[in-house]
Scaffold this active site. Sequence first.
Site, short mmCIF file in Angstrom:
data_model
loop_
_atom_site.label_atom_id
_atom_site.label_comp_id
_atom_site.label_asym_id
_atom_site.label_seq_id
_atom_site.Cartn_x
_atom_site.Cartn_y
_atom_site.Cartn_z
N MET A 30 -3.92 -1.13 -3.46
CA MET A 30 -5.02 -0.94 -4.41
C MET A 30 -4.75 -1.72 -5.69
O MET A 30 -5.33 -1.43 -6.74
CB MET A 30 -5.22 0.56 -4.70
CG MET A 30 -5.58 1.32 -3.43
SD MET A 30 -6.47 2.83 -3.73
CE MET A 30 -5.23 3.73 -4.63
N ALA A 32 -2.62 -3.36 -9.04
CA ALA A 32 -1.64 -2.92 -10.04
C ALA A 32 -0.27 -2.93 -9.36
O ALA A 32 0.42 -1.92 -9.28
CB ALA A 32 -1.98 -1.54 -10.61
N LEU A 33 0.06 -4.09 -8.86
CA LEU A 33 1.23 -4.23 -7.98
C LEU A 33 2.55 -4.04 -8.73
O LEU A 33 2.62 -4.25 -9.94
CB LEU A 33 1.21 -5.61 -7.31
CG LEU A 33 -0.03 -5.91 -6.46
CD1 LEU A 33 0.10 -7.28 -5.79
CD2 LEU A 33 -0.26 -4.83 -5.40
N HIS A 37 5.29 -2.60 -3.72
CA HIS A 37 4.36 -3.41 -2.91
C HIS A 37 5.06 -4.69 -2.42
O HIS A 37 4.88 -5.11 -1.28
CB HIS A 37 3.15 -3.82 -3.75
CG HIS A 37 2.29 -2.68 -4.20
ND1 HIS A 37 2.19 -2.31 -5.52
CD2 HIS A 37 1.50 -1.82 -3.52
CE1 HIS A 37 1.35 -1.29 -5.63
NE2 HIS A 37 0.92 -0.96 -4.43
N LYS A 150 6.80 6.40 0.62
CA LYS A 150 6.53 7.23 -0.55
C LYS A 150 5.31 8.12 -0.26
O LYS A 150 5.23 9.25 -0.71
CB LYS A 150 6.24 6.37 -1.78
CG LYS A 150 5.90 7.21 -2.99
CD LYS A 150 5.88 6.39 -4.26
CE LYS A 150 4.54 5.80 -4.54
NZ LYS A 150 3.64 6.76 -5.21
N SER A 187 1.78 2.40 -9.10
CA SER A 187 0.79 1.77 -10.00
C SER A 187 0.49 2.71 -11.16
O SER A 187 0.19 2.27 -12.27
CB SER A 187 -0.49 1.49 -9.24
OG SER A 187 -0.22 0.69 -8.12
N ARG A 188 0.56 4.00 -10.90
CA ARG A 188 0.25 4.97 -11.94
C ARG A 188 1.30 4.96 -13.06
O ARG A 188 1.03 5.42 -14.16
CB ARG A 188 0.15 6.37 -11.34
CG ARG A 188 -1.07 6.52 -10.45
CD ARG A 188 -0.94 7.71 -9.54
NE ARG A 188 -1.96 7.67 -8.50
CZ ARG A 188 -3.12 8.30 -8.56
NH1 ARG A 188 -3.41 9.03 -9.60
NH2 ARG A 188 -3.99 8.21 -7.59
P1 AMP Z 1 -1.22 1.76 -3.28
O1 AMP Z 1 -1.54 0.45 -3.93
O2 AMP Z 1 -0.66 2.78 -4.23
O3 AMP Z 1 -2.32 2.27 -2.40
O4 AMP Z 1 0.00 1.47 -2.31
C1 AMP Z 1 -0.09 0.48 -1.32
C2 AMP Z 1 1.06 0.63 -0.38
O5 AMP Z 1 2.29 0.48 -1.11
C3 AMP Z 1 1.10 2.01 0.28
O6 AMP Z 1 1.48 1.85 1.64
C4 AMP Z 1 2.17 2.72 -0.50
O7 AMP Z 1 2.81 3.75 0.24
C5 AMP Z 1 3.12 1.60 -0.81
N1 AMP Z 1 3.96 1.92 -1.95
C6 AMP Z 1 3.56 2.45 -3.14
N2 AMP Z 1 4.62 2.67 -3.93
C7 AMP Z 1 5.73 2.29 -3.23
C8 AMP Z 1 7.14 2.28 -3.52
N3 AMP Z 1 7.62 2.72 -4.68
N4 AMP Z 1 7.97 1.82 -2.56
C9 AMP Z 1 7.48 1.36 -1.37
N5 AMP Z 1 6.17 1.34 -1.06
C10 AMP Z 1 5.31 1.80 -1.96
#
Ligand code: AMP
Length: 288
Positions: A30, A32-33, A37, A150, A187-188
């Site tokens: 989503m 805000a890498l 990611h 996570k 991202s948060r």
């Molecule tokens: P998001 O952008 O938050 O939807 O996350 C996209 C992907 O990155 C999802 O599969 C998350 O589980 C993964 N992700 C988010 N944070 C981490 C982290 N700290 N370590 C590994 N993968 C992550």
Amino acid sequence: MDSFRTVESLQSALTSLKNQGKKIGFVPTMGALHGGHIKLVEYAQRECDVVVVSIFVNPTQFNNSGDLQKYPKREAEDLKMLEEANCDIVIIPDVDDIYPENYTKNTISLGIIEKVMEGEFRPGHFQGVVNVVSRFFEIIEPDKAYFGNKDFQQVAVIKLMVKVLNLPVEVVGVPTKRLSNGLAMSSRNYRLSDKEVDESAIIYKTLIKGREWASKYSPAVTRQKMIDYFNQGALKLEYLQVVHPETMEDLNQYWVPGAIAGIAAFSGEVRLIDNMELIEETEELHTP
Ligand code: AMP
């Protein structure tokens, strides 16, 4: 790196790559890498010829519109990070392109996963995840797709979805990347002050304590000790559960291999989640 804004332009690029027999790895995000990611991208690069990252803040997985509005957006920084990571393709589509008029979104029956932890506190969230990931799988037809552990319930949802819808994709779960204080990258975290980042380390510390207690006490006692320890910190706990890694049912008296503790908590207005295996998959079990 090639970047695309429409499904059509992405698909025509992918068609020619697939015709060359390239193996496609997909990393949905989503935006805000952060380093977590990028870790998914690195895993995909090891196993695939072409890595496709999507950046799409999926409205159907947010049950709280304020949370959706406040979701951080950092497109220029995201593109730079992906470029530096040698990612091959990024797709940043519009909502109308992902969910065109008359498109019927996929939903599946998720059983208990939808009723506990993230399922309980974010009603409809996992069906939103099914909507968007199944749509991206349909568009990209990846050989492998990478998700962070996570969000371990999310990994379980995607694995179930692939099974139920009989999709030809291999789902890979990737270990959590953390800051040096143990806080899981998210991202948060971009919305946290330095002080809040420090304070939020209590989540990781609690999980580590949980591992220690799990070798001495029952799941129920371990859980209560973890809650008491967590509550000495500054965050507000939403839930802390100790569950079976597959059924997601609460553990009370007896441990099972791979038993997991999941936590959700608020640092100010920012909701954070994390989890950890308390009993290793291979560990010999003690009787409390
Ligand atoms: P998001 O952008 O938050 O939807 O996350 C996209 C992907 O990155 C999802 O599969 C998350 O589980 C993964 N992700 C988010 N944070 C981490 C982290 N700290 N370590 C590994 N993968 C992550």
